[in-house]
Enzyme design. Sequence first.
Site, short mmCIF file in Angstrom:
data_model
loop_
_atom_site.label_atom_id
_atom_site.label_comp_id
_atom_site.label_asym_id
_atom_site.label_seq_id
_atom_site.Cartn_x
_atom_site.Cartn_y
_atom_site.Cartn_z
NE ARG A 189 50.13 39.80 44.94
CZ ARG A 189 49.67 40.98 44.56
NH1 ARG A 189 49.01 41.71 45.43
NH2 ARG A 189 49.87 41.44 43.36
CD GLU B 210 33.79 35.60 45.49
OE1 GLU B 210 34.81 35.82 44.84
OE2 GLU B 210 33.23 36.47 46.17
CD1 TRP C 264 44.98 32.80 40.37
CD2 TRP C 264 45.44 33.92 38.49
NE1 TRP C 264 43.82 32.92 39.65
CE2 TRP C 264 44.07 33.59 38.48
CE3 TRP C 264 45.96 34.61 37.39
CZ2 TRP C 264 43.22 33.93 37.44
CZ3 TRP C 264 45.11 34.96 36.35
CH2 TRP C 264 43.75 34.62 36.39
CG ASN D 150 52.32 39.94 40.12
OD1 ASN D 150 51.42 39.38 39.50
ND2 ASN D 150 52.10 40.97 40.92
N GLY D 151 52.66 39.20 36.64
CA GLY D 151 52.15 40.02 35.54
C GLY D 151 52.12 39.22 34.24
CB CYS E 210 52.05 36.05 40.82
SG CYS E 210 51.58 35.04 39.42
CE LYS F 176 40.92 40.50 49.06
NZ LYS F 176 39.47 40.31 49.06
CE LYS G 99 31.58 37.86 48.03
NZ LYS G 99 32.23 39.12 47.81
C1 F6R Z 1 34.68 39.06 44.92
C2 F6R Z 1 35.92 39.79 44.74
C3 F6R Z 1 36.23 40.34 43.39
C4 F6R Z 1 36.81 41.75 43.53
C5 F6R Z 1 37.28 42.25 42.15
C6 F6R Z 1 37.78 43.67 42.21
O1 F6R Z 1 34.53 38.64 46.24
O2 F6R Z 1 36.69 39.93 45.65
O3 F6R Z 1 35.12 40.32 42.57
O4 F6R Z 1 35.84 42.59 44.07
O5 F6R Z 1 38.29 41.42 41.67
O6 F6R Z 1 38.87 43.80 43.07
P1 F6R Z 1 39.32 45.19 43.64
O7 F6R Z 1 38.23 45.68 44.52
O8 F6R Z 1 40.57 44.90 44.40
O9 F6R Z 1 39.54 46.08 42.47
#
Ligand code: F6R
Length: 614
Positions: free
Chosen positions: A27, A494, A74, A100-101, A2, A609, A491
């Site tokens: 997000r 997803e 989200w 958000n949360g 979100c 993300k 990769k």
């Molecule tokens: C895959 C991807 C996720 C993040 C994971 C951790 O492409 O982006 O698997 O790596 O959600 O996110 P961070 O690094 O922000 O803690």
Amino acid sequence: MCGIVAYVGHREAYPLIIKGLKRLEYRGYDSAGVALLIGGELTIYKKKGKVADLEASLIDAHPTSTIGMGHTRWATHGEPNDRNAHPHYSHSGRLAIIHNGIIENYEAIKQKLQSKGYEFRSDTDSEVFVNFIEDIQKATASSLEEAVRLAMQEVVGAYAIVLMSAEPEDSGLLIAARKGSPLVIGVGEDEYFFASDATPIIEYTKEVIYLDDHQIAVVRAGELTVTNIDNVPQSPYIQTVELELEAIEKGGFEHFMLKEIFEQPRSVKDCMRGRVSADEGYLVLGGLRDYLDSIAKSKRIVIVACGTSWHAGLVAEYIFEELARIPVEVEYASEFRYRNPIIKEGDVVIAISQSGETMDTLAALELAKSKGAIILGVCNVVGSSIPRLTHAGAYTHAGPEIGVASTKAFTAQVTVLTLMAIAVARKKGILHEDTFRRLLFELERIPDKIEKVLKSAEKIKEMAWQFHEARNFLYLGRGSNFPVALEGALKLKEISYIHAEGYPAAEMKHGPIALIDQDMPVVFIATRDNSYEKIVSNIQEVKARKGKVIAVVTEGDKLIPTLADHVLEVPITHEILTPLLSVVPLQLLSYYIAVMRGCNVDQPRNLAKSVTVE
Ligand code: F6R
């Protein structure tokens, strides 16, 4: 998880909020909405789908206001639809919230409110939150600020919220609060912005405040005040963000993901800038200086992370153990935090996180800190929650990563972790000067070598065409190329929704080999290292079962091209640095396959993300 954005000032709020939501769409993107104060009434527009769908539905509406807030969702509680989209009105319609949360005790609060006659229009925990605030305000006859504070003392969970009110005495009022989910305040000339990160703000002001947990920010009559949950005034630190607009725009690339893959020569260079000089035999990680001695003396290092960051941790395990001779355990943060892990005083726990906000990683770190560990962070987003919690750390300086699939963050994380391992090995006095110089020399050449790999993009695109209809993929590697196999598989799955698995190549015989037939593409990461002969045998085993082999090899390899169906070359480098190169063709392969399948690579289905919920 979100995106939220809000504005109060002298500009037209609606276009500003829509633009901000588009920047935050990484997000979450299953529905979007905006609330504006128009003629003393809270007017909410919301819709299932992308921000662009909401915008299109309002093309003739021209909503006008200088105060408003917006949300891109989200889904956690309740499916993505118009009803569950934010903002949410309170029961009376006089308050509205964006959130958000997750509120964990929302069910109990909801039941209490229902027994008092409250009705709900959505299935969300957020609507419960706003009604809870309204109920407290009614019962205590307090200001909205006070009601928010009292509600915060009761709700369990994580949140960043913004509230607006239609009451005449609250005209021009925005209230924001956070616990566990990020919230940034932009401070302009007679105007304020609230957002989940700084990207919607930097076009207007570079002066920002990162709100801390349990803080409440109130803009009333053009004045900002920040207090904590006990109503103690806070003196927020205003800092200048060093983020330029072009860093968050596509800059001529079709997708952010492609832009970010192509940025890697620069992002790896940026993450070494000022830290490394091979000529001068110089390596300094300023943020770790005070802790280097403790790390060098530690008996073990635990790395906690999720997803791609966890894969970077696995690569780091090889590098730390090889160079610094300290045992390393790499843990999924989500598993670590819930299994009563054994942490001893003086253990070093390193969290790796691009966003610096991942809930499980943050919680794992809090747990380790409470048990007396030295906690360190390797994060990309400056000022995010993890770096603010840690004793010390090193930023990756990769620049904003907006594509949901992580690419340049991975190579930057591996680079920083390599620098850390070298620095620790030096501190321990176990890294020979020649090896030290050679590693720095090779590191400085990595950006040019990535550039060279990127030149094979067209070839990879052609190859992608032959595989874009595959239903499964297997990725195999050994040593530090095993995590690269995991990363290649992640990769692909997803963003293209093709089922893909990564394994250590030797594990193939223990099960996955049963999958191999003429329809199974198998990607080998088979660069020249001490397991080269073994991986050649694995390739032969796959070929004997008619599997289609794509091999990532070291430039000039003569043998594997005679065995594999396709080869992708990467330049030679020091063995422990190979993952920095071998991952790049796999990123490109996934990207092109996903595009050929018509997938939305920057916003894959069901993903977001920044995972700020468990
Ligand atoms: C895959 C991807 C996720 C993040 C994971 C951790 O492409 O982006 O698997 O790596 O959600 O996110 P961070 O690094 O922000 O803690």
